[in-house]
Design an enzyme around this catalytic site. Structure first.
Site, PDB file in Angstrom:
ATOM      1  N   TYR A   1      -2.757  -1.119  10.218  1.00 43.07           N
ATOM      2  CA  TYR A   1      -2.469  -1.313   8.800  1.00 43.07           C
ATOM      3  C   TYR A   1      -1.326  -0.856   8.507  1.00 43.07           C
ATOM      4  O   TYR A   1      -0.488  -1.306   7.570  1.00 43.07           O
ATOM      5  CB  TYR A   1      -3.715  -0.502   8.197  1.00 43.07           C
ATOM      6  CG  TYR A   1      -3.878  -0.916   6.742  1.00 43.07           C
ATOM      7  CD1 TYR A   1      -4.288  -2.006   6.011  1.00 43.07           C
ATOM      8  CD2 TYR A   1      -3.314   0.130   5.565  1.00 43.07           C
ATOM      9  CE1 TYR A   1      -4.373  -2.076   4.627  1.00 43.07           C
ATOM     10  CE2 TYR A   1      -3.380   0.125   4.355  1.00 43.07           C
ATOM     11  CZ  TYR A   1      -3.826  -1.223   3.845  1.00 43.07           C
ATOM     12  OH  TYR A   1      -4.098  -1.129   2.615  1.00 43.07           O
TER      13      TYR A   1
ATOM     14  N   SER B   1       0.710  -1.232  -0.121  1.00 44.22           N
ATOM     15  CA  SER B   1       0.009  -0.144  -0.144  1.00 44.22           C
ATOM     16  C   SER B   1       0.736   1.137   0.042  1.00 44.22           C
ATOM     17  O   SER B   1       2.085   1.205   0.368  1.00 44.22           O
ATOM     18  CB  SER B   1      -0.894  -0.112   1.343  1.00 44.22           C
ATOM     19  OG  SER B   1      -1.424   1.387   1.524  1.00 44.22           O
TER      20      SER B   1
END
Ligand code: BGC
Length: 255
Positions: free
Chosen positions: A156, A143
């Site tokens: 995350y 990401s």
């Protein structure tokens, strides 16, 4: 992109970016093992479409937070397609919370699904590539938040930051054995992980305004880059990250 003759495992392959990766790989000629933990019907639909188009795919239920689950996926690739050429660590969850709010159980869950699975997926795939003597490719679906802090998304970000160093460390360690390890780092993509933002017009507008290309990505735009990274066209690429984010990292804040 030509992936004919290649056998690939995609973790979390039945939904979101994973499903798009499966479609891109199959369209390029790869035989694909589609891992899932829920919604077997989504994996079955993908297999049906791919087989109808003349391709090869199989759905396998396996929990990639366990090495037994990962070994089951690799074993299926070898049994069904005779070999393993690439392993895509795509499975992931996002549970948003700040550092001050996170509890141990939530943190452990995000780390297990996003990072521990990728560490052992990379390890198990690399062992298979070395045993085959063929080399191979591991793709880690990361990401922009592997490098870009996002307040309110602590676990995350920590998991993707760990994945960043997994790719670099494993890529350097395994390079001499012909194994490439590359991260593909999406920005905002129209998938279930972003459903709440996509449904809310004001939030979606705010997000799109923060993206230089002014739109969230279609999942296929990530899938096609993964197919490229696995292909021989990318054979000199390892221990690095390909960002596919419409420039969002250089826009304002994550949404
Ligand atoms: C997250 C999305 C977020 C995007 C950009 C992704 O990794 O999963 O929820 O919109 O990063 O911040």
């Amino acid at each position: 992109m030509d992936l004919h003759g290649k056998s690939v495992v995609v973790t979390g392959g039945n939904s979101g970016i994973g499903a798009a990766i499966v479609r891109s790989l199959a369209a390029a000629g790869a035989a694909v093992v589609i891992d899932y933990v829920s919604r077997p019907e989504d994996a079955a639909d993908l297999v049906k479409d791919i087989v109808a188009a003349g391709g090869r795919a199989i759905g396998v239920e396996a929990d990639v937070t366990t090495t037994a689950g990962i070994d089951k996926l690799i074993g299926t690739a070898v049994d069904e397609f005779g070999r393993l050429d690439a392993f895509v660590n795509n499975a992931g969850v996002e549970m948003r919370h700040s550092l001050l709010d996170v509890d141990e159980e939530t943190f452990a869950k995000v780390m297990a699904v996003n990072l521990t699975s990728a560490v052992f997926g990379t390890q198990r795939a690399a062992k298979r590539f070395i045993q085959q003597g063929t080399g191979g490719v591991v793709v880690n679906v990361s990401s922009v938040h592997e490098d870009w802090p996002m307040p309110g998304n602590l676990s995350y970000c920590v998991s993707k930051g760990g994945m960043r160093m997994l790719t670099r460390t494993a890529g350097v360690e395994l390079g001499p054995q012909g194994v490439r390890v590359v991260s593909v780092a999406p920005g905002a993509v129209d998938t279930p992980i972003n459903a709440a933002t996509m449904k809310d017009d004001a939030l979606r507008q705010k997000l799109e305004n923060s993206i230089p290309l002014r739109t969230v990505a279609e999942p296929s735009e990530i899938g096609d880059v993964v197919a490229f990274v696995i292909s021989d066209a990318a054979k000199y690429m390892t221990a690095t990250t390909v960002f596919v984010d419409g420039g969002i990292m250089h826009g304002s804040v994550g949404l």
